[in-house]
Design an enzyme around this catalytic site. Structure first.
Site, short mmCIF file in Angstrom:
data_model
loop_
_atom_site.label_atom_id
_atom_site.label_comp_id
_atom_site.label_asym_id
_atom_site.label_seq_id
_atom_site.Cartn_x
_atom_site.Cartn_y
_atom_site.Cartn_z
N HIS A 71 -17.18 -25.83 -19.45
CA HIS A 71 -16.86 -26.62 -18.63
C HIS A 71 -15.33 -27.30 -18.80
O HIS A 71 -14.97 -27.37 -19.78
CB HIS A 71 -17.64 -28.07 -18.78
CG HIS A 71 -17.57 -28.97 -17.69
ND1 HIS A 71 -17.98 -28.72 -16.39
CD2 HIS A 71 -16.62 -30.14 -17.50
CE1 HIS A 71 -17.54 -29.81 -15.76
NE2 HIS A 71 -16.85 -30.43 -16.19
N HIS B 25 -18.31 -39.08 -20.20
CA HIS B 25 -16.76 -39.20 -20.53
C HIS B 25 -16.27 -40.58 -20.25
O HIS B 25 -16.77 -41.06 -19.46
CB HIS B 25 -15.88 -37.98 -19.97
CG HIS B 25 -15.96 -37.85 -18.67
ND1 HIS B 25 -17.22 -37.50 -17.80
CD2 HIS B 25 -15.13 -38.36 -17.50
CE1 HIS B 25 -16.86 -37.52 -16.52
NE2 HIS B 25 -15.45 -37.94 -16.39
N ASP C 248 -9.09 -45.50 -13.87
CA ASP C 248 -10.07 -45.44 -13.05
C ASP C 248 -10.41 -44.10 -12.37
O ASP C 248 -9.02 -43.53 -12.00
CB ASP C 248 -10.06 -46.60 -12.05
CG ASP C 248 -10.11 -48.10 -12.59
OD1 ASP C 248 -10.31 -48.24 -14.00
OD2 ASP C 248 -10.12 -49.19 -11.78
N TYR D 4 -23.19 -32.30 -4.63
CA TYR D 4 -22.71 -32.54 -5.95
C TYR D 4 -23.76 -32.81 -7.07
O TYR D 4 -24.47 -33.87 -7.20
CB TYR D 4 -21.78 -33.96 -5.73
CG TYR D 4 -20.95 -34.01 -6.85
CD1 TYR D 4 -19.60 -33.11 -6.44
CD2 TYR D 4 -20.90 -34.58 -7.79
CE1 TYR D 4 -18.58 -33.07 -7.40
CE2 TYR D 4 -19.86 -34.73 -8.97
CZ TYR D 4 -18.52 -33.82 -8.73
OH TYR D 4 -17.37 -33.87 -9.54
N HIS E 247 -18.95 -42.85 -18.19
CA HIS E 247 -19.73 -42.28 -17.16
C HIS E 247 -20.11 -40.66 -17.35
O HIS E 247 -19.61 -40.22 -17.91
CB HIS E 247 -19.08 -42.54 -15.61
CG HIS E 247 -17.58 -41.99 -15.57
ND1 HIS E 247 -16.58 -42.43 -16.34
CD2 HIS E 247 -17.30 -40.89 -14.95
CE1 HIS E 247 -15.57 -41.71 -15.85
NE2 HIS E 247 -16.17 -40.59 -14.89
#
Length: 398
Positions: A272, A309, A315, A325, A347
């Site tokens: 990733h 992460h 933000d 998504y 998040h």
């Protein structure tokens, strides 16, 4: 702007006599950044660009900013803001803001007034519909998927051109927006590792000449005056003796330009890849990234969706504008949604997304991300379209 353009008639040498058919001089206007020390363009007007006949204070539609309190992730459904339509400048509904950037959404079905923002560049993303960007540099036609960069202090008008209203995400900077410096040579050429290049960039290619007098232009400019949105900006209405679209030719590196998200070439890897590989533009204390359909990680043990992460310095705002998504499945995210994941909150993908993604070879998703290095406040429209259940979707205690 990354490269030089010349449009219309210009003299062979700068700052030399260039005369109109009646023998009078064309009026030069140098538009430049950083006090003659950065990019600029030189325009040739039929009339003096300095000739105004009236000026008065103008009060734009008001909005307010409040801190993200209590601190939590947010989900904004921009399509809930749909109403009777509006013009694409004064009709913007402000969602998020700090002292570096304002982010707004608008469903536009009519032309805007002539407008000049002397406080910073604009980056517009066209979610749906078509739009004509008019300026002294000429006309730029844009459609769904296009980013449009409008340089600081460019007088412009935005005109929806399709049968349906145009949907726009407006990112208004308190400074300049351009390609990431790591993708440019010292002379401004896109480098070979850049995910887009000069061939993907469009600019005006013919002059736009309008013969009118006593023309109103709205100007947003800097001020020390206090305003409810905390921006330190005020507005003035100028009346120009002649229409500012009177430029017979120009050349330089500074002008409105467009780039389609569909021309962004994704950078992928065996495992990733972090968000910087998606970066498309940079602004003052923020970046803009493009998530596009792409082949995903091909290591035999790869987990294609993002890991949990916590970017401690920024933000993260994500505008979902097409496809599926995968990381947000089950959270209520839909076309036109915006998620805000603030600094101070870890998040990541929704429950089950990591396992489901194993073995995937391709993601069909389209999204625009804005990462800011100062916290984003919530504006009135954000409160009006928020999905209050979003913050609890990771816990699954509904």
């Amino acid at each position: 702007m990354p490269y030089y353009r010349s449009v219309g008639e210009v003299p062979r040498k700068r700052h030399t006599q260039f005369r109109q058919p009646d023998g009078t001089l064309y009026a030069e206007e140098l538009v430049g950044q950083e006090g003659f020390s950065s990019d600029s363009s030189l325009l040739y007007h039929r009339h003096a660009p300095t000739a105004i006949v009236a000026a008065e204070e103008f009060t734009p539609p008001a909005f307010t900013r409040v801190p993200n309190l209590p601190l939590k992730p947010r989900h904004l459904r921009t399509h809930k803001l749909d109403g009777a339509g509006a013009d694409p400048v004064l009709g913007r509904q402000y969602l998020l803001a700090n002292d570096d950037v304002r982010i707004a959404y608008v469903l536009a079905d009519r032309p805007s007034p002539l407008f000049r923002d002397a406080t910073g560049d604009h980056c517009l993303y066209v979610e749906a519909g078509t739009l004509r960007v008019e300026s002294p540099f000429g006309v730029l036609d844009v459609a769904a998927g296009d980013y449009v960069i409008i340089p600081t202090s460019t007088i412009h008008r935005l005109v929806p051109t399709g049968d349906e209203p145009a949907r726009l995400l407006a990112i208004e900077a308190a400074g300049h927006v351009g390609p990431p410096k790591r993708y440019l040579s010292v002379r401004g050429q896109f480098l070979e590792h850049s995910p887009y290049c000069e061939r993907d960039v469009r600019g005006p290619d013919t002059p736009l000449l309008v013969d009118e007098t006593d023309v109103e232009v709205l100007v947003r400019h800097r001020s020390r005056a206090a305003r409810p949105d905390g921006s330190g900006t005020v507005w003035t209405r100028h009346v120009y003796a002649n229409h500012p679209f009177d430029v017979v030719g120009w050349d330089g590196h500074m002008y409105p330009w467009a780039f389609s998200i569909h021309d962004f070439e994704p950078i992928t890897g065996r495992i990733h890849q972090p968000p910087p590989v998606h970066q498309t533009f940079q602004g003052p204390n923020f970046v803009i990234c493009s998530f596009v359909p792409r082949k995903v990680d091909y290591h035999p043990g790869a987990i294609p969706v993002p890991y949990n992460h916590h970017n401690v310095d920024s933000d993260e705002m994500l505008f979902y504008t097409g496809g599926n998504y995968e990381a947000r499945r089950g959270s209520g995210i839909e076309q036109g949604s915006i998620s805000l994941h603030p600094s101070g909150f870890t998040h990541g993908p929704q429950p089950g997304a990591a396992e489901r993604s194993i073995g995937a070879e391709f993601f069909d998703e389209l999204a625009v991300m804005v990462d800011t290095f100062r916290p984003l406040d919530l504006c009135d429209a954000a409160t009006a379209c928020e999905d209050d259940a979003y913050a609890w979707t990771w816990a699954r205690r509904a």
